[in-house]
Design an enzyme around this catalytic site. Structure first.
Site, mmCIF file in Angstrom:
data_model
loop_
_atom_site.group_PDB
_atom_site.id
_atom_site.type_symbol
_atom_site.label_atom_id
_atom_site.label_comp_id
_atom_site.label_asym_id
_atom_site.label_seq_id
_atom_site.Cartn_x
_atom_site.Cartn_y
_atom_site.Cartn_z
ATOM 1 N NE ARG A 34 16.957 37.102 47.773
ATOM 2 C CZ ARG A 34 17.769 36.120 48.079
ATOM 3 N NH1 ARG A 34 17.498 35.314 49.103
ATOM 4 N NH2 ARG A 34 18.860 35.901 47.372
ATOM 5 C CE LYS A 217 38.221 28.516 42.465
ATOM 6 N NZ LYS A 217 37.402 27.380 42.876
ATOM 7 N N GLY A 373 26.571 38.460 42.965
ATOM 8 C CA GLY A 373 26.820 38.703 44.384
ATOM 9 C C GLY A 373 27.876 39.717 44.769
HETATM 10 P P1 AMP Z 1 33.712 35.188 42.627
HETATM 11 O O1 AMP Z 1 32.841 34.522 43.649
HETATM 12 O O2 AMP Z 1 34.437 34.256 41.716
HETATM 13 O O3 AMP Z 1 33.043 36.329 41.922
HETATM 14 O O4 AMP Z 1 34.900 35.820 43.465
HETATM 15 C C1 AMP Z 1 34.725 36.797 44.438
HETATM 16 C C2 AMP Z 1 35.861 36.683 45.389
HETATM 17 O O5 AMP Z 1 37.078 36.859 44.700
HETATM 18 C C3 AMP Z 1 35.845 37.723 46.496
HETATM 19 O O6 AMP Z 1 35.592 37.069 47.715
HETATM 20 C C4 AMP Z 1 37.260 38.293 46.469
HETATM 21 O O7 AMP Z 1 37.839 38.414 47.748
HETATM 22 C C5 AMP Z 1 38.014 37.271 45.650
HETATM 23 N N1 AMP Z 1 39.221 37.836 45.026
HETATM 24 C C6 AMP Z 1 39.314 38.888 44.215
HETATM 25 N N2 AMP Z 1 40.596 39.142 43.908
HETATM 26 C C7 AMP Z 1 41.344 38.210 44.531
HETATM 27 C C8 AMP Z 1 42.760 37.959 44.621
HETATM 28 N N3 AMP Z 1 43.619 38.704 43.954
HETATM 29 N N4 AMP Z 1 43.148 36.923 45.378
HETATM 30 C C9 AMP Z 1 42.253 36.159 46.036
HETATM 31 N N5 AMP Z 1 40.928 36.344 45.992
HETATM 32 C C10 AMP Z 1 40.476 37.366 45.250
#
Ligand code: AMP
Length: 415
Positions: A34, A217, A373
């Site tokens: 940063r 999600k 991120g």
């Molecule tokens: P987000 O913060 O919603 O962008 O999610 C990122 C996270 O989603 C990462 O830490 C991944 O490990 C998790 N992720 C991706 N695919 C899967 C999956 N099939 N099952 C569980 N977690 C997942």
């Protein structure tokens, strides 16, 4: 006004940067990305013969002075990065004398803005449910204006280069701009680049446009998915949300993560894509594990027919091919969120296939933006950061911008 057109010679510039850098237990910076990100703007002002007043937040001190969040800890690192000595103002709201005495080429770093609750403008020590809350909020907004006015009084012009906080209407990110005329406020280089990146995928689209949304999600990505639905040609939905879509369509998903209250939403997204002629690409097969761990046993199965006791953790080989096909021919690409549990080395193949396809498309002239991120962490893990067009520095700010929201930090300057 733009930073390139402004004549900084003999002027004092107050610059909002994002120096919210991670520190170890000894107060040493563990990642200076940063600070490096703000250097082009800061150096330009100094080279032009301006004086710099640098302001930032660090951590969440919640309106109280706390030594562990003091920017004094990073003063020497900022001086080393700029190549000039840096003075320090231990009270950001009482720095008028220090600012007045600055000469061209000199630099003053203000103490953490969030030591004052006025920076964020939220009343402290009172809950939203309290009948007196609205009154307290009004009073706080008034003192936030005073705080912003004080900061503004230090300088002739204001530069905002803190994209990471551009989605917040804080004293130093937005309110302060009211105290400068249009000729004396501008975005810094980093902000300009981020705004241009968002513009490239929302307004200045070269087709075909492929967006890849992953992560855990669907609920956290719905605003973006809906805004992109009117703009994209191909929409890849991957990662953990795959299984909410599979279950919604009657599939068996074993122990895979699933948002049971979002099944209707998943069906609605499928319907919307059909109506709008968007090519929606969902995983057909997946790599499932027998536990949520790197050393889990692996099987490749249809994403809608996962045996009991197994959970979908990465995109399967057929899915990887389908993703690559939708990405490689694209001319505009946005990637947010991994295709699997990429933190486990044995479940990175899906995310890696996406990264490689994006790199290939970029080689062929596509514009690719990676943001939010975890996809940034992915591209860095694979050592492919220099194979894409732009990696955004702003998590929440980028996501809000892609949702189509106006960022207060940008609006305060550009109107
Ligand atoms: P987000 O913060 O919603 O962008 O999610 C990122 C996270 O989603 C990462 O830490 C991944 O490990 C998790 N992720 C991706 N695919 C899967 C999956 N099939 N099952 C569980 N977690 C997942």
């Amino acid at each position: 006004m733009t930073i390139n057109n402004y004549k900084f010679a003999g002027k004092k510039a107050i610059v909002r940067v994002d120096f919210n850098v991670p520190l170890d237990e000894n107060g040493k910076i563990t990642d200076d990305t940063r600070i490096r990100g703000a250097l082009p703007t800061l150096k330009k002002i100094l080279v032009d013969g301006g004086a710099l007043i640098i302001m930032s937040h660090m951590g969440k001190p919640k309106g109280k002075v706390q030594a562990k969040f003091s920017l004094a800890q990073i003063k020497d690192a900022v001086a080393a990065a700029l190549g000039v000595p840096v003075k320090f103002a231990p009270d950001c709201a009482k720095a008028k004398a220090e600012a007045d005495s600055l000469k061209p080429g000199e630099v003053l770093l203000l103490e953490n803005l969030r030591f004052y609750p006025e920076e964020e403008g939220k009343p402290v020590g009172i809950e939203k449910e309290d009948p007196a809350y609205e009154e307290a909020k009004k009073a706080m907004k008034a003192s936030q204006k005073e705080f912003a006015k004080t900061l503004a009084s230090y300088a002739d012009c204001y530069v905002n280069d803190a994209f990471g906080t551009a989605h917040r209407k804080h004293a130093s990110t937005a309110v302060i701009a009211d105290y400068f005329s249009a000729d004396n406020k501008m975005l810094g280089y980093l902000m300009e680049k981020e705004v241009e990146a968002v513009d490239n995928i929302l307004h200045n689209i070269r087709r075909p446009f492929t967006a890849i949304m992953g992560g855990s999600k669907v609920s956290t990505k719905i605003g973006i998915i809906e805004n992109l639905m009117d703009k994209v040609d191909n929409l890849i939905l991957c990662g953990g949300m795959t299984y909410t879509f599979a279950k919604a369509q009657g599939g068996k998903i074993g122990n895979s993560i699933c948002e049971d209250d979002k099944l209707d939403l998943a069906l609605d997204i499928i319907r919307q894509a059909k109506e709008k002629g968007v090519n929606l690409v969902l995983g057909s097969d997946c790599v499932a594990g027998d536990k949520f761990a790197n050393d889990a046993k692996q099987i490749v199965v249809p994403a809608n027919d996962i045996p009991e006791g197994w959970e979908g953790m990465d995109a399967g080989p057929e899915t990887q091919k389908a993703f690559a096909k939708a990405i490689e021919g694209a001319k505009t690409i946005l990637w947010n969120g991994p295709a699997g549990v990429f933190e486990f080395d044995n479940f990175t193949a899906g995310s890696r296939a996406i990264a490689e396809a994006i790199a290939k498309a970029t080689d062929n002239g596509a514009y690719s933006l990676i943001g939010g991120g975890d996809s940034v962490a992915c591209i860095n893990k694979f050592g492919m950061a220099d194979r894409v067009s732009y990696i955004s520095t702003g998590g929440g700010a980028l996501l809000e911008a892609i949702e189509g929201k106006v960022l207060p930090g940008v609006a305060a300057i550009k109107g």
